[in-house]
Write an enzyme that holds these catalytic residues in place. Sequence first.
Site, PDB file in Angstrom:
ATOM      1  CD  GLU A 192      57.642  50.691  27.198  1.00 33.39           C
ATOM      2  OE1 GLU A 192      57.263  51.751  28.307  1.00 33.39           O
ATOM      3  OE2 GLU A 192      57.509  51.236  26.060  1.00 33.39           O
ATOM      4  CB  CYS A 211      57.502  55.216  28.393  1.00 33.65           C
ATOM      5  SG  CYS A 211      59.024  54.287  27.004  1.00 33.65           S
TER       6      CYS A 211
END
Length: 490
Positions: A260, A294
């Site tokens: 990720e 993020c």
Amino acid sequence: MSLTLTRTDLIRSANFIAGQWQPGPAGALLPVTDPATGATITSVPDSGAAEARAALDAAHAAFPAWRNVPAKQRAAIIKRWNDLVVAHTEDLGRLISLEQGKPLAEGKGEVAYAASYIEWFGEEATRMNGEIIPAPVAGRRMFALKEPVGVVAAITPWNFPAAMIARKIAPALAAGCTVVCKPAEDTPLTSLALVLLAHEAGVPAGVLNIVTASREKTPEVVDVWLDDGRVRKITFTGSTPVGKHLARRSADTLKKLSLELGGNAPFIVFDDADVDAAVDGFMAAKFRNGGQTCVSPNRVFVHAKVHEAFAAKLAARVGALKVGPASDPASQIGPMINDRAVEKIERHVQDAVAKGAKVLTGGKRLTELGAHYYAPTVLSGADAGMACACEETFGPVAPLTVFHDEAEVIQAANDTPFGLAAYFYSQNVRRIWRVAGLLETGIVGINEGALAAEAAPFGGVKESGYGREGSTHGLDDYLHTKYLCQGQLD
């Protein structure tokens, strides 16, 4: 308000290997500091290859027994871990705020978020169902079974030190894997506390191991796990360059990977949007954890017809945000994590202003509060040539760009190597489904700024990585499928 803990033994200053708290190399210590003040909280081991190898040895030795523990018993242990995490919400929230800097309300909110993943995967442990496959010929039975991949190496980031470790370790334990973990050097204390609670919940010795290391020593630790074929999976949340390095280094032993990575999320406000709802959604998406997430919107595209209204309302909301340390209950935005973070934010804003952007609010360091504070900022007149459009700012900066038609903004939104999250606001149902299908991201928020949930698959496409965390798909990433074929049954 004091950020001291009721249960002070949750602050650990050692590695956890083979069920024991162990020191690192003699004299090699990593100070953990409060980003609000720069004061040292404690020191943890600055570990190296020897500690990484010891953790791996322990995880490898514990795997055969742990994988054979019935799923219902593994589930019971994971659920006890969840109960302990929830019971210690106040202390864990204070610990997160102390070492990471986010306001205490957010710190406690992160504990609840982390616990939701632990609880979810505790329940999912009993649902690793296989398949009975209809045989193409008589006298044969065909089956597909789910089995744990083996030892998992988890490398976690600093921005959500509780949630990220829970989102990786809980599914690994549920699947029957054992774990070696290296938490971020800025925020190891929360991870160590969660491991302590997992041990108290009954996770057997060697099943969960954690070693701490500085930024400089991290490659030495991780290289041990990358080079050793006993590690069968790497799960990592962090930057795209590091993710690519892990993928390349994992190729020699063909490890399974969950990555990720970086994002560059667009936030699109169409001319038919509910502007007030869009402002509310943007505030929720952008300023959580001071923009250090993020999936934080990094590029804001606003239709020309609603740009003026959206910009004015947003600037007023952002300008009213209270910035301060977590020890102040009124704080809504805390310090950035370190010097590098503030320097990047400052560079992006200065670059945008030099290229024609206008500061509507913020746009400066708040040095009167400390070295790591930056004012929440709204910029107008941003364009694709600015650093803030090309790089992930990872801070409380909102650069607004005007657009005029749907095709133009879809092209601009997708014009990035990244594809983690995207957001858009529209009340046109035809547009909603059309745009949702055209955006090249793994996650799309439609008239919604808060996306993450334990039951939803979280992850990206393109250079934002692969694999999913959360949901049933998150458990699958820790399993492989074994096909069994039995003949001569007629």
